[in-house]
Scaffold this active site. Structure first.
Site, PDB file in Angstrom:
ATOM      1  N   GLY A   1     -10.977 -13.853 -12.984  1.00 25.83           N
ATOM      2  CA  GLY A   1     -10.038 -12.752 -12.892  1.00 25.83           C
ATOM      3  C   GLY A   1      -9.569 -12.293 -14.255  1.00 25.83           C
ATOM      4  O   GLY A   1     -10.180 -12.600 -15.284  1.00 25.83           O
TER       5      GLY A   1
ATOM      6  N   THR B   1     -17.004   9.722   0.859  1.00 28.44           N
ATOM      7  CA  THR B   1     -16.124   9.909   2.021  1.00 28.44           C
ATOM      8  C   THR B   1     -14.881   9.026   1.954  1.00 28.44           C
ATOM      9  O   THR B   1     -14.271   8.739   2.980  1.00 28.44           O
ATOM     10  CB  THR B   1     -16.880   9.605   3.336  1.00 28.44           C
ATOM     11  OG1 THR B   1     -17.333   8.248   3.316  1.00 28.44           O
ATOM     12  CG2 THR B   1     -18.061  10.544   3.501  1.00 28.44           C
ATOM     13  N   SER B   2     -14.501   8.629   0.743  1.00 29.03           N
ATOM     14  CA  SER B   2     -13.310   7.778   0.558  1.00 29.03           C
ATOM     15  C   SER B   2     -13.398   6.537   1.432  1.00 29.03           C
ATOM     16  O   SER B   2     -12.425   6.148   2.089  1.00 29.03           O
ATOM     17  CB  SER B   2     -12.030   8.565   0.876  1.00 29.03           C
ATOM     18  OG  SER B   2     -11.930   9.712   0.074  1.00 29.03           O
TER      19      SER B   2
ATOM     20  N   CYS C   1       0.812  -1.220   0.000  1.00 27.91           N
ATOM     21  CA  CYS C   1       0.000   0.000   0.000  1.00 27.91           C
ATOM     22  C   CYS C   1       0.843   1.267   0.000  1.00 27.91           C
ATOM     23  O   CYS C   1       0.313   2.371  -0.116  1.00 27.91           O
ATOM     24  CB  CYS C   1      -0.952  -0.014   1.190  1.00 27.91           C
ATOM     25  SG  CYS C   1      -2.270  -1.238   1.016  1.00 27.91           S
TER      26      CYS C   1
END
Length: 373
Positions: free
Chosen positions: A161, A70-71, A39
């Site tokens: 996927g 609001t993310s 991340c």
């Protein structure tokens, strides 16, 4: 090399991890192929805000309970009176060199967003981008095996996927889950007077930086893997507690960034009691040596104007406050009367480091206030 000793120590005698050393010795380190791992490779908060500005200017159906306003951690779409679909995606470049561990970390991180909304995962889709002229099919296969192992632990299938040939290795999931509409936990519904509980200790970003510099011990690697692969499966049990008002997971924007999202969304100030924040062993010493991520500085540059730090707050502590977490812990905003129950839920599910780390106060000049005592 130290990182290799650490990797071997973490693999140990686990039969699921056997046979992985030879491919890595013949190929480049996974982390050497990525410009930023886990991340920590998120776009900086300020840049992301500019990119997203205006992208939500379209009719929003009533069934969309949570969007991009609001993310929040995931989108939530109501299907009927008792079910809402939780949908999210997360993917990144390698944070570790072991392919199986990389897959496990990426999958646990993606599923965390479902848990953070109070949802229970039902299935996932794999997102795979690999430099097929650099990495062997065996190594790529181990990345996918790692992700599949975590999905099995979560009780869900990887149902499909998409794959592409890319310059850097990329792996992650589209994660889907279900939650009762009344039990959705947003990052914007904290209440004044709430207490804040954090489920996992901080420091993953600093440990990953040490790994990339060949300065991470076997013990450091082992605790990094243990933290990043632990599923935040306490989320659904927390969501049913009436005293739990808001929930999010701490990832790339660090404890400071995700606490700020909580504060902005609810129009309050979040106060962090810094001495109470759990930290992984050894990370303060590493930070004091200057072993931090570039994302930490980018995070601070993006939101420092909203943060009040106490006098004498050290650079290593600031690096920890802004340290990007990969598959980090749940941050729960709950009533004071519910704290013991929240901690009990965490403890019962193996989160021994869970701790009360702050409280929610009325809005003030700063959205986030850090207390040192």
């Amino acid at each position: 090399m130290l990182h290799e000793d650490a990797r071997r120590a973490a693999i140990g005698d686990n039969p699921c991890m056997s046979g992985q050393i030879a491919p890595l010795e013949a190929e480049p380190r996974l982390t050497s192929l990525s410009h930023g791992g886990g991340c920590g490779c998120k776009i900086a908060p300020g840049v992301l805000s500019s990119i997203l500005k205006g992208t939500g200017a379209m009719p929003i159906p009533a069934e969309l309970l949570v969007g991009i306003e609001t993310s929040d951690d995931a989108a939530v779409y109501q299907l009927n009176e008792t079910q809402a679909l939780v949908a999210t995606t997360d993917f990144f470049m390698p944070i570790v060199d072991d392919p199986f561990d990389f897959g496990r970390i990426a999958a646990a991180n993606a599923l965390s967003d479902v848990y953070a909304m109070g949802g229970t995962p039902i299935m996932a889709l794999a997102l795979v981008g690999m430099p097929i002229n650099v990495l062997s099919t065996a190594t790529i296969g181990k990345i996918l095996e790692g992700g599949a192992s975590v999905c099995r632990e979560a009780g869900i299938p990887i149902a499909g996927g998409h794959t592409i040939d890319s310059v850097e290795p990329i792996y992650g999931l589209v994660a889907l889950g279900l939650v009762h509409p009344d039990r959705v936990k947003r990052n914007a519904s904290a209440k004044e007077g709430d207490m804040l509980v954090l489920g996992k200790p901080l420091g993953v970003g600093i440990l990953s930086a040490a790994l990339k510099k060949n300065q991470l011990s076997a013990e450091g690697y082992a605790q990094m893997i243990a933290s990043t692969t632990q599923l935040n499966a306490a989320g659904p049990a927390l969501s049913v507690l009436p005293g739990v008002h808001a929930m999010t997971d701490v990832t790339g924007f660090a404890l400071a960034g995700h606490a700020l999202e909580l504060a902005r969304g609810a129009g309050v100030t979040v106060q962090i009691d810094w001495p109470s924040v759990p930290v992984l062993a050894g990370v303060r010493e590493l930070a004091a040596q200057g072993i931090i991520t570039g994302a930490s500085a980018r995070n601070w540059a993006a939101y420092q104007h909203e943060v009040h730090l106490p006098n004498g707050f050290s650079e290593p502590d600031r690096a920890l406050l802004t340290d990007p977490q990969t598959s980090g812990g749940l941050l729960v905003s709950c009533s004071p009367a519910s704290v013991d129950e929240v901690l009990s839920v965490f403890r019962q599910r193996g989160f021994g480091h869970a701790a009360v780390v702050g409280k929610v106060t009325p809005a003030s000049e700063f959205s986030l206030v850090v207390k040192s005592a």
